[in-house]
Design a protein around this motif. Structure first.
Motif, short mmCIF file in Angstrom:
data_model
loop_
_atom_site.label_atom_id
_atom_site.label_comp_id
_atom_site.label_asym_id
_atom_site.label_seq_id
_atom_site.Cartn_x
_atom_site.Cartn_y
_atom_site.Cartn_z
N SER A 37 -66.79 -14.89 -3.93
CA SER A 37 -67.09 -14.19 -2.98
C SER A 37 -68.27 -13.34 -3.82
N LEU A 38 -68.69 -12.35 -2.69
CA LEU A 38 -69.85 -11.43 -3.31
C LEU A 38 -69.42 -10.36 -4.62
N LEU A 39 -68.03 -10.20 -4.51
CA LEU A 39 -67.39 -9.60 -5.57
C LEU A 39 -67.10 -10.50 -6.78
N GLY A 40 -67.21 -11.77 -6.76
CA GLY A 40 -66.66 -12.64 -7.94
C GLY A 40 -65.60 -13.55 -7.34
N GLN A 41 -64.67 -13.85 -8.22
CA GLN A 41 -63.43 -14.45 -7.86
C GLN A 41 -62.56 -13.57 -7.26
N ILE A 42 -61.71 -14.13 -6.00
CA ILE A 42 -60.78 -13.50 -5.53
C ILE A 42 -59.55 -14.53 -5.03
N GLU A 43 -58.31 -13.91 -5.03
CA GLU A 43 -57.39 -14.79 -4.56
C GLU A 43 -56.56 -14.01 -3.38
N ALA A 44 -56.23 -14.93 -2.52
CA ALA A 44 -55.78 -14.59 -1.39
C ALA A 44 -54.46 -15.26 -1.05
N GLY A 45 -53.52 -14.50 -0.56
CA GLY A 45 -51.95 -15.09 -0.29
C GLY A 45 -51.75 -14.82 1.22
N PRO A 46 -50.43 -14.93 1.63
CA PRO A 46 -50.01 -14.87 2.86
C PRO A 46 -50.08 -13.47 3.45
N GLU A 47 -50.66 -13.45 4.45
CA GLU A 47 -50.88 -12.00 5.33
C GLU A 47 -51.98 -11.36 4.86
N ASP A 48 -52.64 -12.04 3.72
CA ASP A 48 -54.23 -11.35 3.48
C ASP A 48 -55.28 -11.64 4.63
N VAL A 49 -55.96 -10.75 4.82
CA VAL A 49 -57.31 -10.91 5.37
C VAL A 49 -58.34 -11.30 4.77
N ILE A 50 -58.98 -12.26 5.15
CA ILE A 50 -59.98 -12.92 4.53
C ILE A 50 -61.38 -12.86 5.36
N ARG A 99 -56.25 -6.27 2.34
CA ARG A 99 -54.80 -6.18 2.26
C ARG A 99 -54.39 -5.07 3.20
N ASP A 100 -54.07 -5.19 4.63
CA ASP A 100 -53.83 -4.04 5.46
C ASP A 100 -52.96 -4.63 6.61
N ASN A 101 -51.85 -4.21 6.57
CA ASN A 101 -50.59 -4.80 7.38
C ASN A 101 -50.79 -4.43 8.91
N SER A 102 -51.61 -3.48 9.01
CA SER A 102 -52.26 -3.24 10.78
C SER A 102 -53.10 -4.23 10.98
N LEU A 103 -54.06 -4.42 10.30
CA LEU A 103 -55.12 -5.46 10.57
C LEU A 103 -54.39 -7.11 10.73
N SER A 104 -53.68 -7.40 9.63
CA SER A 104 -53.13 -8.65 9.73
C SER A 104 -52.20 -8.96 10.85
N HIS A 105 -51.48 -7.87 11.13
CA HIS A 105 -50.67 -7.98 12.41
C HIS A 105 -51.30 -8.22 13.69
N ARG A 106 -52.54 -7.50 13.84
CA ARG A 106 -53.44 -7.51 14.94
C ARG A 106 -53.97 -8.98 15.15
N LEU A 107 -54.47 -9.53 13.87
CA LEU A 107 -55.01 -10.72 13.88
C LEU A 107 -54.11 -11.81 14.10
N PHE A 108 -52.76 -11.73 13.71
CA PHE A 108 -51.64 -12.83 14.01
C PHE A 108 -51.54 -12.75 15.53
N GLN A 109 -51.59 -11.48 16.05
CA GLN A 109 -51.46 -11.42 17.77
C GLN A 109 -52.53 -12.36 18.03
#
Length: 254
Positions: A37-50, A99-109
């Protein structure tokens, strides 16, 4: 909504470095991945917003088996409208991993609703715009040193942008820029994030997507996008998108 495209995928595929004209936001539902990414390497897992900013070079490789994710791509203007409401900083972009529970919940909706046979269009539009508002308010990133491209490499990039279907050799591009092939290859990869050939292939895949979305056959889309033949397009498309052109077209024209 016009100018938007949603995709859900489960795959062990490793995506090469590429970029999009569109803004992308999604969420990992299972598994994990590592990406540039523009910040270098990142790792994303369940419920992470990409998140992928327009023009941001990124890739993606699975960690410990297949991962599942859902993305929506939209015209940058929708994002920029909201950015202008929040601030006028031209260098502001969105964080590639949130990593934002409110945002990931809204995206899952949002993605759950997209899978339903009957859903109010107003709900989809409102939920998507709420996600953008939340992102722009809470997850803006201002780069201290925005990446700059030298005039020479900008000229090479523009030459490829102007006619992606044109057959262009590395020697021709190097001569245009007044560089040796080695100088061009090294500088282009450093400043753009990928080699000239890889950049050209992603431009052609991007154009092929547009032709396929308009209902053209895979064979015709290959020719119009500058590929040698249908099989050449299929290999490049599958490598970058994780699905074949035929499967993509079938989904997009439903």
């Amino acid at each position: 909504m016009a100018g938007t495209e949603a995709m859900a995928l489960q795959s062990e595929h490793t995506f090469p470095r590429h970029s999009h004209d569109h803004f992308g936001i999604g969420v990992i539902s299972q598994g994990a991945q590592r990406s540039w990414s523009l910040l270098g390497q990142i790792e994303a897992g369940p419920e992470d917003v990409i998140i992928v900013n327009p023009g941001e070079v990124h890739d993606g490789m699975p960690l410990k088996g297949a991962r599942s994710w859902q993305m929506v791509y939209l015209e940058p203007e929708l994002l920029w409208q909201e950015l202008r409401m929040e601030r006028s900083d031209a260098d502001a972009v969105l964080k590639p991993l949130v990593r934002d529970n409110s945002l990931s919940h809204r995206l899952f909706q949002l993605f759950f609703a997209l899978h339903q046979t009957k859903v109010e269009p107003g709900f989809l539009e409102e939920t998507l715009l709420q996600c953008l508002m939340h992102l722009c308010h809470h997850h803006l990133l201002t780069l201290a040193f925005p990446p700059n491209m030298t005039p020479t490499i900008q000229r090479a990039k523009q030459y490829l942008d102007d006619a992606p279907s044109r057959q262009t050799s590395l020697s021709e591009l190097a001569t245009l820029c007044g560089l040796s092939r080695f100088q061009l290859l090294r500088s282009f990869a450093r400043e753009v994030g990928m080699t000239p050939h890889a950049y050209l292939m992603q431009l052609r895949v991007r154009n092929a997507r547009q032709w396929l979305a308009k209902g053209n056959s895979v064979a015709d889309a290959a020719v119009m996008s500058g590929f040698a033949d249908q099989s050449h397009l299929t290999r490049a498309f599958s490598r970058q998108m994780g699905i074949t052109p035929a499967r993509y077209q079938k989904a997009i024209l439903l």
